[in-house]
Motif scaffolding. Structure first.
Motif, PDB file in Angstrom:
ATOM      1  N   LYS A  89       7.367  15.876  77.247  1.00  0.00           N
ATOM      2  CA  LYS A  89       8.435  14.696  77.134  1.00  0.00           C
ATOM      3  C   LYS A  89       8.439  14.269  75.750  1.00  0.00           C
ATOM      4  N   LEU A  90       7.319  13.892  75.517  1.00  0.00           N
ATOM      5  CA  LEU A  90       7.223  13.151  74.057  1.00  0.00           C
ATOM      6  C   LEU A  90       7.658  13.983  72.863  1.00  0.00           C
ATOM      7  N   SER A  91       7.371  15.416  73.292  1.00  0.00           N
ATOM      8  CA  SER A  91       7.827  16.595  72.345  1.00  0.00           C
ATOM      9  C   SER A  91       9.281  16.288  72.088  1.00  0.00           C
ATOM     10  N   ASN A  92       9.855  16.254  73.323  1.00  0.00           N
ATOM     11  CA  ASN A  92      11.435  16.441  73.357  1.00  0.00           C
ATOM     12  C   ASN A  92      11.940  15.263  72.617  1.00  0.00           C
ATOM     13  N   ILE A  93      11.269  14.199  72.695  1.00  0.00           N
ATOM     14  CA  ILE A  93      11.801  12.910  72.129  1.00  0.00           C
ATOM     15  C   ILE A  93      11.413  12.824  70.669  1.00  0.00           C
ATOM     16  N   TYR A  94      10.105  13.209  70.184  1.00  0.00           N
ATOM     17  CA  TYR A  94       9.789  12.877  68.858  1.00  0.00           C
ATOM     18  C   TYR A  94       9.781  14.240  68.028  1.00  0.00           C
ATOM     19  N   GLY A  95       9.744  15.463  68.805  1.00  0.00           N
ATOM     20  CA  GLY A  95       9.691  16.515  68.094  1.00  0.00           C
ATOM     21  C   GLY A  95       8.203  17.222  68.042  1.00  0.00           C
ATOM     22  N   SER A  96       7.618  18.415  67.505  1.00  0.00           N
ATOM     23  CA  SER A  96       6.462  18.927  67.416  1.00  0.00           C
ATOM     24  C   SER A  96       5.374  18.071  66.956  1.00  0.00           C
ATOM     25  N   PRO A  97       4.356  17.770  67.688  1.00  0.00           N
ATOM     26  CA  PRO A  97       3.322  16.847  67.310  1.00  0.00           C
ATOM     27  C   PRO A  97       2.464  17.603  66.474  1.00  0.00           C
ATOM     28  N   LYS A  98       1.515  16.786  65.509  1.00  0.00           N
ATOM     29  CA  LYS A  98       0.383  17.624  64.730  1.00  0.00           C
ATOM     30  C   LYS A  98      -0.720  17.544  65.788  1.00  0.00           C
ATOM     31  N   THR A  99      -1.308  18.674  66.036  1.00  0.00           N
ATOM     32  CA  THR A  99      -2.338  18.683  67.437  1.00  0.00           C
ATOM     33  C   THR A  99      -3.801  19.187  66.679  1.00  0.00           C
ATOM     34  N   SER A 100      -4.530  18.680  67.478  1.00  0.00           N
ATOM     35  CA  SER A 100      -5.959  19.006  67.233  1.00  0.00           C
ATOM     36  C   SER A 100      -6.777  19.367  68.481  1.00  0.00           C
ATOM     37  N   VAL A 101      -7.306  20.419  68.829  1.00  0.00           N
ATOM     38  CA  VAL A 101      -7.554  20.925  70.224  1.00  0.00           C
ATOM     39  C   VAL A 101      -9.265  21.452  69.976  1.00  0.00           C
ATOM     40  N   THR A 102     -10.104  20.595  70.690  1.00  0.00           N
ATOM     41  CA  THR A 102     -11.448  21.070  70.805  1.00  0.00           C
ATOM     42  C   THR A 102     -11.822  21.462  72.269  1.00  0.00           C
ATOM     43  N   PRO A 103     -12.916  21.996  72.600  1.00  0.00           N
ATOM     44  CA  PRO A 103     -13.133  22.172  73.958  1.00  0.00           C
ATOM     45  C   PRO A 103     -13.513  20.859  74.863  1.00  0.00           C
ATOM     46  N   ILE A 104     -13.339  19.640  74.095  1.00  0.00           N
ATOM     47  CA  ILE A 104     -13.762  18.505  74.723  1.00  0.00           C
ATOM     48  C   ILE A 104     -12.330  17.568  74.863  1.00  0.00           C
ATOM     49  N   ILE A 105     -11.444  17.658  73.673  1.00  0.00           N
ATOM     50  CA  ILE A 105     -10.560  16.538  73.448  1.00  0.00           C
ATOM     51  C   ILE A 105      -9.177  17.548  72.976  1.00  0.00           C
ATOM     52  N   ASN A 106      -8.133  16.923  73.383  1.00  0.00           N
ATOM     53  CA  ASN A 106      -6.709  17.332  72.789  1.00  0.00           C
ATOM     54  C   ASN A 106      -6.165  16.268  72.454  1.00  0.00           C
ATOM     55  N   LEU A 107      -5.608  16.319  71.026  1.00  0.00           N
ATOM     56  CA  LEU A 107      -4.979  15.340  70.351  1.00  0.00           C
ATOM     57  C   LEU A 107      -3.598  15.428  70.079  1.00  0.00           C
ATOM     58  N   ALA A 108      -2.488  14.912  70.143  1.00  0.00           N
ATOM     59  CA  ALA A 108      -1.442  14.997  69.641  1.00  0.00           C
ATOM     60  C   ALA A 108      -0.707  13.945  68.904  1.00  0.00           C
ATOM     61  N   LYS A 109      -0.317  13.929  67.597  1.00  0.00           N
ATOM     62  CA  LYS A 109       0.090  12.706  67.121  1.00  0.00           C
ATOM     63  C   LYS A 109       1.541  13.035  66.305  1.00  0.00           C
ATOM     64  N   TRP A 110       2.256  11.780  66.574  1.00  0.00           N
ATOM     65  CA  TRP A 110       3.617  11.893  66.136  1.00  0.00           C
ATOM     66  C   TRP A 110       3.953  10.679  65.356  1.00  0.00           C
ATOM     67  N   TRP A 111       4.433  10.859  64.097  1.00  0.00           N
ATOM     68  CA  TRP A 111       5.035   9.843  63.274  1.00  0.00           C
ATOM     69  C   TRP A 111       6.331   9.647  63.220  1.00  0.00           C
ATOM     70  N   ASP A 112       6.774   8.480  64.132  1.00  0.00           N
ATOM     71  CA  ASP A 112       8.150   8.056  64.039  1.00  0.00           C
ATOM     72  C   ASP A 112       8.752   6.866  63.232  1.00  0.00           C
ATOM     73  N   LYS A 113       8.857   7.894  62.208  1.00  0.00           N
ATOM     74  CA  LYS A 113       9.229   6.633  61.128  1.00  0.00           C
ATOM     75  C   LYS A 113      10.506   5.872  61.184  1.00  0.00           C
ATOM     76  N   PRO A 114      11.347   6.513  61.852  1.00  0.00           N
ATOM     77  CA  PRO A 114      12.775   5.806  61.921  1.00  0.00           C
ATOM     78  C   PRO A 114      12.512   4.569  62.727  1.00  0.00           C
ATOM     79  N   HIS A 115      11.475   4.552  63.673  1.00  0.00           N
ATOM     80  CA  HIS A 115      11.221   3.283  64.613  1.00  0.00           C
ATOM     81  C   HIS A 115       9.875   2.734  64.230  1.00  0.00           C
TER      82      HIS A 115
END
Length: 157
Positions: free
Chosen positions: A101-127
């Motif tokens: 849902k967040l990707s539908n709103i903000y576009g594709s995130p920058k991601t980092s995936v490890t066996p323990i943690i998944n991170l997804a980051k969006w920069w919403d500059k307009p807001h």
């Protein structure tokens, strides 16, 4: 007349970005957040649990949006100004749906995936916001909102 229209357009475009999360604005005091939340935010039951030296968890709350239930932590800097809003998904198994849902709103995130943690980051500059979604195994899914800072700007890199 053209000059006036151009001047008005420049004035509107040069206004500061209205950075915020929902009913809050970055830099609010705890009392302002409580008021803006219509008293749904309250003094944190365990401030040390979700804070750091730079961002102290002073308020907690609940939030529901798009079919997701969250526990909220409002984090404040050392001047007691709102700096982060952290939303813990009550049902961590829904984390991939939330990311979609967040990707539908903000576009594709920058991601980092490890066996323990998944991170997804969006920069919403307009807001004026940065969003970080952290999934730790199947046990935890946290979405953090914080103020977007331009590199080189005061308080930025």
């Amino acid at each position: 007349m053209r000059f006036f229209a151009l001047a008005a357009a420049i004035a509107v475009c040069s206004q500061p970005v209205a950075a915020h999360w929902q009913y809050t604005r970055w830099g609010m005091t705890p009392d302002q957040v409580i008021s803006a939340s219509k008293n749904t935010a309250h003094i944190a039951s365990d401030p040390a649990m979700h804070g750091t030296a730079e961002a102290r968890n002073l308020l907690d709350g609940k939030y529901r949006s798009q079919g997701f239930d969250f526990d909220i932590n409002f984090l404040f800097d050392t001047s007691n100004k709102l700096s982060h809003v952290s939303l813990q998904l009550v049902t961590p198994a829904d984390c991939p749906v939330l990311q979609g849902k967040l990707s539908n709103i903000y576009g594709s995130p920058k991601t980092s995936v490890t066996p323990i943690i998944n991170l997804a980051k969006w920069w919403d500059k307009p807001h004026g916001n940065v969003l970080v979604l952290m999934q730790i195994g199947d046990d935890s899914c946290k979405l953090q909102y914080m103020k977007y800072e331009e590199a080189g700007a005061e308080g930025g890199l």
